[in-house]
Scaffold this active site. Structure first.
Site, PDB file in Angstrom:
ATOM      1  N   GLY A 166      -6.487   3.714  -2.169  1.00  0.00           N
ATOM      2  CA  GLY A 166      -5.287   4.001  -2.935  1.00  0.00           C
ATOM      3  C   GLY A 166      -4.401   2.789  -3.078  1.00  0.00           C
ATOM      4  N   PHE A 167      -4.527   1.851  -2.155  1.00  0.00           N
ATOM      5  CA  PHE A 167      -3.613   0.719  -2.182  1.00  0.00           C
ATOM      6  C   PHE A 167      -4.253  -0.520  -2.782  1.00  0.00           C
ATOM      7  CE2 PHE A 167      -2.588   3.225   1.688  1.00  0.00           C
ATOM      8  CZ  PHE A 167      -1.604   3.949   1.064  1.00  0.00           C
ATOM      9  N   GLY A 168      -5.481  -0.409  -3.180  1.00  0.00           N
ATOM     10  CA  GLY A 168      -6.128  -1.566  -3.791  1.00  0.00           C
ATOM     11  C   GLY A 168      -7.556  -1.705  -3.302  1.00  0.00           C
TER      12      GLY A 168
ATOM     13  N   ASP B  32      -2.726   9.459   7.087  1.00  0.00           N
ATOM     14  CA  ASP B  32      -3.868   9.550   6.184  1.00  0.00           C
ATOM     15  C   ASP B  32      -5.172   9.580   6.983  1.00  0.00           C
ATOM     16  OD1 ASP B  32      -5.101   9.833   3.791  1.00  0.00           O
ATOM     17  OD2 ASP B  32      -4.942   7.737   3.188  1.00  0.00           O
TER      18      ASP B  32
ATOM     19  N   GLY C 116     -14.859  -1.502  -0.771  1.00  0.00           N
ATOM     20  CA  GLY C 116     -14.136  -0.247  -0.764  1.00  0.00           C
ATOM     21  C   GLY C 116     -13.018  -0.287  -1.775  1.00  0.00           C
ATOM     22  N   VAL C 117     -12.694   0.891  -2.315  1.00  0.00           N
ATOM     23  CA  VAL C 117     -11.579   0.970  -3.243  1.00  0.00           C
ATOM     24  C   VAL C 117     -10.664   2.050  -2.707  1.00  0.00           C
ATOM     25  CG1 VAL C 117     -10.886   1.435  -5.612  1.00  0.00           C
ATOM     26  CG2 VAL C 117     -13.068   0.311  -5.150  1.00  0.00           C
TER      27      VAL C 117
ATOM     28  N   LYS D  64      -8.041  -6.669   2.508  1.00  0.00           N
ATOM     29  CA  LYS D  64      -7.446  -5.602   1.725  1.00  0.00           C
ATOM     30  C   LYS D  64      -6.378  -6.206   0.832  1.00  0.00           C
ATOM     31  CE  LYS D  64      -6.855  -1.633   3.455  1.00  0.00           C
ATOM     32  NZ  LYS D  64      -6.459  -0.407   4.122  1.00  0.00           N
TER      33      LYS D  64
ATOM     34  N   VAL E 197     -10.821  -3.352  -1.294  1.00  0.00           N
ATOM     35  CA  VAL E 197     -11.146  -3.981  -0.025  1.00  0.00           C
ATOM     36  C   VAL E 197     -12.384  -4.837  -0.244  1.00  0.00           C
ATOM     37  CG1 VAL E 197     -11.686  -3.640   2.394  1.00  0.00           C
ATOM     38  CG2 VAL E 197     -10.250  -1.983   1.200  1.00  0.00           C
TER      39      VAL E 197
END
Ligand SMILES: *[C@@H]1O[C@H](CO)[C@@H](O)[C@H](O)[C@H]1NC(C)=O
Ligand SMILES: *[C@@H]1O[C@H](CO)[C@@H](O)[C@H](O)[C@H]1NC(C)=O
Ligand SMILES: *[C@@H]1O[C@H](CO)[C@@H](O)[C@H](O)[C@H]1NC(C)=O
Ligand SMILES: *[C@@H]1O[C@H](CO)[C@@H](O)[C@H](O)[C@H]1NC(C)=O
Ligand SMILES: *[C@@H]1O[C@H](CO)[C@@H](O)[C@H](O)[C@H]1NC(C)=O
Ligand SMILES: *[C@@H]1O[C@H](CO)[C@@H](O)[C@H](O)[C@H]1NC(C)=O
Ligand SMILES: *[C@@H]1O[C@H](CO)[C@@H](O)[C@H](O)[C@H]1NC(C)=O
Length: 880
Positions: A536-538, A651, A533-534, A555, A540
Site C-alpha cells: 500500500g505504501f509503494g 496491519d 513486493g507491491v 521499500k 519493495v
C-alpha cells in the site's frame, strides 16, 4: 524459494555474479602527496582520526613556531566537555593574544593545500564573541578581522577554510595569526587544526609551458575569442565550494589522496527545478585511458553521479545552482562532466547551454566533444570576475545555470543538460589579498527575501531582526535536539557511515543513511525487475548493498506530501530502536527530495502466505506452521509490551509475516501505517483496505478506536488462514463461505472444525491440538476487544499447542517465555475454564445482527464507507 519468481531471481543472480567484482568503486588513492602534515593545535603527541595521523603542535619537531618576545604568550586550551564534532582536532585549541607564526619546512616545492580548521566555542575564560583576528600565509592575507562564529553554516559547528599557495622549493610556509586588537580591545585569535598537503603542480594552476593552446585552458566568461586565462603560481586561491553534483558528500579520506572534502549539492546550492540525480549503472567505471584528465582530478564516484533534467524535455528551463561569493574578485569555476547514460554516445547527442554569473559560458556544450566518448570524464574551467551587483554590497551571488538548447539554435538528439561536479576558487587580487568581509550576522535566507531587501528600510531591519531571533531559537533547539540524540546510543544494527557534520539534518546518527545514488545503484535505478513486493505504501525492491555482500529489501514509499517527511523521520527514530528476533530489522533509510526509502534485512523465503495458498510452494507441516505463528506472536508481543512504546502494528496479516532462510518468522511493516496514509491520497486508502479488509477488528469501525487488541483480532484471522489455507475473504463464492472468520466460527460452533482444516494437514493434527487451537483462534476473534487474550497469552497458548501437536499433553503448561513486561496471567480465564462461553457470536443468516457479514459481503458503496471509517481511524495519530 520464491516459486513463480524463481526465474526472475536466478536471472538477477546471474547478473549479480557477473557484476559482483566490479560492482562498487574501490577506493582509489591515485595521488600520494609528498607533504601531508596534519596539525592538532594545543595538543601534544599524535592522534588518529579517520586513518590520518594528526601531530600535536606542542614541542613538535616537524615545524617551528615563532612568538615575538616580551608579549603575551599563546595559550593551550583543551575542552573540558567533549566537542559536538570530531574530537581530533577540535577538542583542543591554541589561543593567541599577540602575533604568532607557525613556520612549516616542506619536503617539496610547488602548490600546497593549506587548510585551517576552527571550532568557534568558548574556551574557558576566552569568550568566543571576543575572537577577532587576521591570518596571513607568506605574503598573502587569508583572513582579515575574521569572526569565526559568523561563518558557521546551518547545522554545522565548525568552520574549515582551504587555500592553495605555491611554495618555492627550500622555502618555508609561514602562517601568521594576528589578533585584531585595534578593532576590538580583548580580541584574540585561535586555531584548532592546520593541514599542509602537496598537490600535483597543474591540477588547478595553468602550466606555463603547455603547448596545448586549444580548449583546455581557463575560459574567460564573456570573452569568447580571448586567449585562455592564465592562473599563475604567484596567485593564491581559496576553495569556496567543492560539490559532488547529484551524489553524496565525499569525505576527505575518500578523496584521491589530497584529503579534499566534497559536499553534496542538495538543498544548499541547487535552487530551481530540482532535476533528477542520476547514477551510473552497476559496475560501470570511468575510462581514464584516453588521458582527458589525470586520475587524481576527482574521485571516480563524482563522475558516476550527476543531475540531468530528463531526456527530451519540452519546456524551457534553467537548472540553477547559486553560490554566495565576495564581490570584486576573480573566480575560477571548474565544472566536471562525464556522460554515463547509455543513450549519449556520439557528438550531438546532448547539446546544452551553460551560463555562469548570468553570462553565456558555452552556447553549445557537448560533453562528448570534450571527452571523446561515453564514460570518459572531463572538466571545463572558467574564470569570471564578480563585480558588485548592488551598490555597497560585498557579497554577491555566482550562479551556474544549465539551459536546454533552444530549438532553433542547433540540432541535438536529447534536449537535456548534465553536470557532475563543481569547484569554485577565489583568486587572490593584486594586493595579494583573499580575505572578504565577514558574512552579515544573519543566517542564509530563502532567495525571495534576499531580493526584496536591496533598499534597507526600518521594516526590513525589523524583519531581519525577527528572522535572526527566530532562526537562532530554531537553531538552538535543533542543536539541542542533536546533542540530546547523540547521547543516546545508536541502536541500528549497523553503524552510521555518514560523516558527522555532513550537510544533513536527518537523524543519520540513529541509523545508517543511504544516499539516493547508493539506493539507485542497489536497485539498478528502481528497475522493475527487482520488485519483490507491491504494498500500500509503494514498491519493495530487492537490492544488494556493501559491495554486493548484503541483500536488502528496499521499500520506496510513494511520494507523499511534505508533511510526510517528519512522520517518516519520527518513524525511523522509533523503528531503529526496536530490535527483536521476530521483527524485521531496519538497516537504514534514504531521504532525498521526495524520496522516502527504508532499507530492511532481506527475508529469503518471502511471506507466510506464499506457503499457505496462491503459490505452488510445498505446503508446510503443522508443527512448522505453529513455530512460525509462535515466532510472529512473540514479535507482536514485543511490539505491544516489550518495547518502550506500546506499538500497535495496525496491519497484521499473513503477508506481513516474513520468513528468513531458516524459517524464522519476522513481523514486518510495523509502525509504517502511520507514515503511509498521511498523504491522504486515495491510492493509499484503497490499497490499504484491499490488502487488509479481511483482518479488520470489528471494533475498529464500530467504536472508531484502535487498540492493542485490534492486532490480536487480526492475528486470529492469521491463525485461521494458517489452519485452513485460504484467504480471509473470497468473493463470488457461497455467501456463508465468503468470510473465513464467519465460516470457521459457524462450523466450529457445530463441532465441525475439522471440516475447515487445510486438506494437506488432514490427519496430522491431534484432536486435542486442533480443539485448543480453535479455541485460541476464536478467543482472538472475540467481538469485544476486552475479552480477547493479550499477545502474551497467545504466545503461551501457542507454546502449549506445540506440545499438544507432539501428542505430549502431560507436559504442564508453561506460559509465555519472553515476558519482558510481565503481564499477569498467561491465559485469560474464560479461555482456560469454560470452553463455550467465549464464543458469544452465533452466525445469523439474516445478517441483521451481524453488521460485519453484511458490510463485508455488501455493496461496493458499503465497502467504501467502511474504508472511509477505517481510514479516518488510521489518520488519527497513535490511537490506543
Ligand atoms: C562575532 O559575531 C558574533 C555573532 O554575531 C557576535 O556576537 C560577536 O560580538 C562578534 N565578535 C566580534 C569581536 O565582533
Ligand atoms: C618564514 O619565516 C622565517 C623566520 O622568520 C624566515 O626566515 C623566512 O624567510 C620566512 N619565509 C617566508 C616565505 O616568508
Ligand atoms: C613578500 O613581500 C616582501 C616585501 O614586500 C618581499 O620581499 C618578499 O619577496 C615577498 N615574499 C613572497 C614569498 O612573495
Ligand atoms: C618551463 O620550461 C622551462 C624551460 O624548459 C623550465 O625551465 C621550467 O622549469 C618549466 N616550468 C615549469 C613550471 O615546468
Ligand atoms: C527523444 O527524442 C528523440 C528525437 O526526437 C527520439 O529519437 C527519442 O526516442 C526520444 N527519447 C525519449 C526518451 O523520449
Ligand atoms: C536562463 O538564464 C539565462 C541567463 O540568465 C537567460 O538568458 C535565459 O533566458 C534563461 N532561460 C530561461 C528558460 O529562463
Ligand atoms: C580515445 O581517443 C581516441 C583518439 O583520441 C579515439 O579514437 C578513441 O575512440 C577514444 N577511446 C574511447 C574509448 O572513446
Amino acid at each position: 524459494m520464491y516459486g513463480t519468481e524463481a526465474p526472475m531471481i536466478s536471472l538477477y543472480m546471474l547478473i549479480f555474479l557477473l557484476l559482483q567484482l566490479s560492482f562498487r568503486m574501490p577506493l582509489v588513492i591515485s595521488y600520494n602527496p609528498v607533504d601531508k602534515l596534519a596539525v592538532s593545535c594545543g595538543y601534544s603527541g599524535n592522534a588518529n582520526q579517520r586513518g590520518r595521523n594528526w601531530v600535536g603542535d606542542i614541542d613538535s619537531k616537524l615545524f617551528s613556531t615563532i612568538e615575538p618576545q616580551n608579549v603575551q604568550p599563546s595559550i593551550i586550551k583543551a575542552l573540558t566537555t567533549p566537542p559536538s564534532v570530531d574530537v581530533v582536532p577540535y577538542d583542543s585549541a591554541r589561543i593567541f593574544r599577540s602575533q604568532f607564526t607557525y613556520s612549516f619546512p616542506l619536503k617539496s616545492g610547488g602548490p600546497k593545500f593549506l587548510r585551517l580548521h576552527f571550532y568557534p566555542t568558548t574556551y574557558d575564560n576566552f569568550e568566543i564573541y571576543n575572537s577577532l583576528f587576521s591570518v596571513t600565509a607568506d605574503n598573502f592575507t587569508l583572513l582579515k578581522d575574521f569572526n569565526a562564529s559568523l561563518w558557521l553554516r546551518d547545522g554545522e559547528d565548525t568552520v574549515s577554510k582551504e587555500y592553495l599557495i605555491n611554495v618555492e622549493a627550500g622555502q618555508r610556509l609561514n602562517l601568521t595569526f594576528v589578533p585584531s586588537t585595534k578593532q576590538h580591545q580583548d580580541a584574540y585569535a585561535f586555531i584548532n587544526g592546520i593541514e599542509v598537503v602537496s598537490m600535483p603542480p597543474f591540477l588547478y594552476y595553468s602550466d606555463p609551458n603547455s603547448t596545448d593552446q586549444s580548449d583546455n585552458g581557463i575560459h574567460l566568461v564573456g570573452y569568447a575569442y580571448s586567449s585562455p586565462y592564465q592562473l599563475e603560481l604567484s596567485r593564491a586561491l581559496e576553495t569556496l565550494y567543492r560539490v559532488n553534483v547529484g551524489g553524496r558528500p565525499i569525505p576527505p579520506e575518500q578523496d584521491t589522496g589530497m584529503f579534499r572534502n566534497w559536499e553534496s549539492d542538495d538543498d544548499r546550492y541547487l535552487v530551481t527545478h530540482r532535476p533528477r540525480s542520476q547514477s551510473a549503472g552497476f559496475g560501470l567505471h570511468v575510462n581514464l585511458k584516453n588521458n582527458t584528465i589525470p586520475d587524481y582530478t576527482a574521485p571516480e564516484e563524482l563522475y558516476l553521479t550527476s543531475r540531468s533534467y530528463g531526456m527530451n524535455a519540452t519546456e524551457n528551463y534553467n537548472v540553477t545552482w547559486l553560490f554566495d561569493v565576495d564581490s570584486k574578485f576573480t573566480y575560477m569555476v571548474r565544472l566536471h562532466f562525464c556522460e554515463f547514460e547509455p543513450e549519449v554516445q556520439n557528438l550531438g547527442d546532448r547539446i546544452f547551454q551553460i551560463f555562469i554569473a548570468e553570462t553565456m559560458a558555452e552556447d553549445k556544450a557537448d560533453v562528448i566533444e570534450w571527452s571523446t566518448g561515453n564514460l570518459i570524464p572531463v572538466h571545463r574551467d572558467y574564470a569570471v570576475f564578480m563585480s558588485d551587483q548592488r551598490e555597497n554590497s560585498n557579497k554577491v551571488t555566482l550562479s551556474i545555470k544549465l539551459q536546454r538548447l533552444p530549438i532553433q539554435r542547433a540540432k541535438t538528439n536529447y534536449y537535456n543538460v548534465i553536470l557532475n561536479g563543481v569547484e569554485i576558487f577565489k583568486i587572490s587580487d593584486e594586493s595579494q589579498n583573499l580575505a572578504g568581509s565577514n558574512p552579515d550576522p544573519m543566517p542564509p535566507q530563502p532567495k525571495p527575501f534576499y531580493q526584496s531587501s536591496n533598499k534597507s528600510s526600518k521594516k526590513t531591519i525589523i524583519v531581519a531582526f525577527l528572522t535572526v531571533v527566530v532562526s537562532s531559537l530554531l537553531l538552538a533547539s535543533v542543536i539541542g535536539l542533536i546533542l540530546f540524540r547523540r547521547k543516546r546510543s545508536s541502536s541500528c544494527r549497523k553503524g552510521s557511515t555518514k560523516k558527522e557534520g555532513a550537510s544533513s539534518s536527518l537523524p543519520s546518527h540513529l541509523c545508517r543513511y543511504f544516499t539516493i545514488a547508493e539506493i539507485r545503484a542497489a536497485t539498478n535505478n528502481f528497475d522493475d525487475v527487482f520488485i519483490v513486493g507491491v504494498g500500500g505504501f509503494g514498491n519493495v525492491y530487492k537490492g544488494y548493498i556493501d559491495d554486493g555482500a548484503t541483500p536488502v529489501a528496499i521499500k520506496r514509499l510513494k511520494p507523499g506530501s511534505q508533511q510526510g517527511i517528519n512522520e517518516f523521520l519520527n518513524e525511523i527514530d522509533m523503528l531503529s530502536q526496536l530490535r527483536h528476533l521476530h521483527l524485521v530489522s531496519l538497516i537504514g533509510y534514504c531521504n532525498d527530495g521526495v524520496e522516502m526509502i527504508l532499507v530492511y534485512d532481506f527475508m529469503q523465503r518471502g511471506t507466510l502466505r506464499e506457503y499457505l495458498y496462491g503459490s505452488d510452494n510445498n505446503p508446510l507441516p503443522w508443527k512448522q506452521r505453529l513455530e512460525i505463528l509462535l515466532g510472529a506472536a512473540r514479535g507482536l508481543h514485543y511490539l505491544h509490551a516489550g518495547a518502550k512504546h506500546n506499538i500497535i502494528h495496525r496491519d497484521v496479516k499473513s503477508t506481513n509475516i516474513l520468513l528468513d532462510e531458516k524459517w524464522v518468522a519476522k513481523v514486518s511493516d510495523f509502525g509504517l501505517s502511520k507514515v503511509g496514509p498521511t498523504g491522504m491520497s486515495t491510492t493509499h486508502v484503497s490499497t490499504f483496505v484491499k490488502g487488509s479488509l479481511g483482518y479488520l477488528d470489528p471494533e475498529y469501525y464500530k467504536r472508531q478506536r484502535l487498540t492493542l487488541k485490534s492486532d490480536v483480532y487480526s492475528f486470529g484471522v492469521v491463525l485461521l488462514e494458517v489452519l485452513c489455507a485460504r484467504p480471509p475473504l473470497i468473493r463470488n463464492v457461497d455467501k456463508h463461505k465468503a468470510s473465513l472468520v464467519d465460516w470457521v466460527r459457524k462450523l466450529n460452533d457445530q463441532g465441525k472444525l475439522d471440516q475447515t482444516v487445510d486438506i494437506f494437514l488432514k490427519g496430522s493434527i491431534t484432536p486435542e491440538c486442533l480443539k485448543w487451537y480453535g479455541q485460541l483462534a476464536m478467543s482472538c476473534l472475540h467481538d469485544d476487544g476486552n475479552q480477547r487474550p493479550s499477545m502474551n497469552d497467545v504466545v503461551g497458548a501457542l507454546e502449549f499447542a506445540m506440545q499438544l501437536a507432539e501428542g505430549d499433553k502431560d507436559k504442564s503448561f508453561g506460559g509465555a517465555q519472553d515476558k519482558e513486561k510481565g503481564e499477569e496471567s498467561p491465559l485469560i480465564p474464560q479461555f482456560t475454564s469454560d470452553e463455550g462461553s467465549d464464543v458469544l457470536f452465533t452466525s445469523d443468516e439474516s445478517g441483521t445482527k451481524d453488521s460485519r457479514v453484511t458490510t463485508i459481503s455488501g455493496s461496493s458503496e458499503e465497502r467504501a464507507m467502511i474504508s472511509g471509517l477505517v481510514f479516518s481511524e488510521i489518520g488519527d495519530p497513535r490511537a490506543r
